[in-house]
Design a protein around this motif. Sequence first.
Motif, short mmCIF file in Angstrom:
data_model
loop_
_atom_site.label_atom_id
_atom_site.label_comp_id
_atom_site.label_asym_id
_atom_site.label_seq_id
_atom_site.Cartn_x
_atom_site.Cartn_y
_atom_site.Cartn_z
N ALA A 293 45.75 37.17 6.58
CA ALA A 293 47.08 36.87 6.30
C ALA A 293 48.14 37.62 7.21
CB ALA A 293 47.28 36.96 4.83
N GLU A 294 47.80 39.05 7.25
CA GLU A 294 48.72 39.85 8.00
C GLU A 294 48.66 39.60 9.61
OE1 GLU A 294 51.61 42.81 8.69
OE2 GLU A 294 51.10 41.64 6.62
N THR A 295 47.14 39.31 10.10
CA THR A 295 47.12 38.93 11.50
C THR A 295 48.03 37.59 11.65
OG1 THR A 295 45.07 39.94 11.36
CG2 THR A 295 45.38 38.20 13.09
N LEU B 44 39.47 40.88 -1.36
CA LEU B 44 40.88 40.88 -0.88
C LEU B 44 41.15 41.52 0.39
CD1 LEU B 44 43.81 40.05 -2.11
CD2 LEU B 44 43.82 42.00 -3.47
N ARG B 45 40.77 42.66 0.46
CA ARG B 45 40.98 43.41 1.67
C ARG B 45 40.90 42.18 2.97
NH1 ARG B 45 37.82 48.72 3.10
NH2 ARG B 45 38.12 48.87 0.88
N SER C 223 45.75 33.54 -2.33
CA SER C 223 45.48 33.33 -3.93
C SER C 223 43.94 33.45 -4.12
CB SER C 223 45.95 31.93 -4.22
OG SER C 223 45.11 31.12 -3.66
N ASP C 224 43.69 33.81 -5.64
CA ASP C 224 42.44 33.82 -5.76
C ASP C 224 41.74 32.72 -6.55
OD1 ASP C 224 43.98 34.33 -8.05
OD2 ASP C 224 42.65 36.02 -8.87
N ASN C 225 40.66 32.52 -6.89
CA ASN C 225 39.95 31.30 -7.49
C ASN C 225 38.99 31.60 -8.91
OD1 ASN C 225 37.34 32.06 -6.42
ND2 ASN C 225 37.75 30.47 -4.88
N LEU C 226 38.48 30.88 -9.43
CA LEU C 226 37.62 31.21 -10.71
C LEU C 226 36.55 31.91 -10.45
CD1 LEU C 226 38.27 28.07 -12.88
CD2 LEU C 226 39.48 30.14 -13.11
N PHE C 227 36.19 31.74 -9.06
CA PHE C 227 34.66 32.34 -8.77
C PHE C 227 34.78 33.75 -7.96
CE2 PHE C 227 34.61 27.68 -8.28
CZ PHE C 227 33.59 27.46 -9.33
N GLY C 228 35.86 34.51 -8.13
CA GLY C 228 36.13 35.71 -7.52
C GLY C 228 36.33 35.88 -6.14
N GLU C 229 36.68 34.70 -5.42
CA GLU C 229 36.77 34.51 -4.01
C GLU C 229 38.47 34.55 -3.83
OE1 GLU C 229 33.14 31.84 -2.52
OE2 GLU C 229 35.01 30.93 -3.41
N TYR C 230 38.77 34.73 -2.68
CA TYR C 230 40.22 34.85 -2.37
C TYR C 230 40.22 33.74 -1.00
CZ TYR C 230 40.49 38.88 -5.05
OH TYR C 230 40.50 39.89 -6.07
N THR C 231 41.44 33.10 -1.09
CA THR C 231 41.70 32.18 -0.07
C THR C 231 43.03 32.53 0.80
OG1 THR C 231 43.06 30.63 -1.43
CG2 THR C 231 40.63 30.22 -1.34
N CYS D 79 45.56 24.88 7.13
CA CYS D 79 44.23 25.87 7.23
C CYS D 79 43.86 26.81 6.17
CB CYS D 79 44.31 26.52 8.68
SG CYS D 79 42.63 27.33 9.00
N LEU D 80 42.90 26.29 5.77
CA LEU D 80 42.58 27.26 4.44
C LEU D 80 41.17 27.88 4.71
CD1 LEU D 80 43.16 27.63 1.50
CD2 LEU D 80 41.50 25.99 0.95
N ARG D 81 41.03 29.30 4.53
CA ARG D 81 39.98 29.95 4.77
C ARG D 81 39.52 30.68 3.28
NH1 ARG D 81 40.63 33.91 9.66
NH2 ARG D 81 38.66 34.42 9.01
N TRP D 82 38.32 30.83 3.06
CA TRP D 82 37.68 31.70 1.99
C TRP D 82 37.27 33.24 2.27
CZ3 TRP D 82 37.42 26.46 2.25
CH2 TRP D 82 37.97 25.77 1.09
N PHE D 83 37.35 34.01 1.54
CA PHE D 83 37.11 35.30 1.83
C PHE D 83 36.44 35.93 0.53
CE2 PHE D 83 40.49 34.69 4.63
CZ PHE D 83 40.03 35.28 5.80
#
Length: 80
Positions: free
Chosen positions: A57-59, A50-51, A20-28, A43-47
């Motif tokens: 997620a695919e891994t 999107l790539r 998902s994305d957030n308001l700051f242009g990051e993806y989780t 477990c939550l990770r920020w990126f």
Amino acid sequence: MLNLILHTSNAGRFYRVEISDNLFGEYTVLREWGQHGRAGSQCLRWFSNLRDAVTAAETSRRLAQRRGYHLSEAGVAKGR
């Protein structure tokens, strides 16, 4: 938002990967696993892009499938 829901053959355990994305242009990428009917672990990770989020997620999906999980009948759930 993209959800992948995987189950084990005996259907007693689940593994979920959500991007998902957030308001700051990051993806989780949220990974959640456990037994049906009980609170699961998360477990939550920020990126920053999107790539990288999709790659992570695919891994996670590939590793879960190696451990015996498979996509549920619902398969992929988009949005809520």
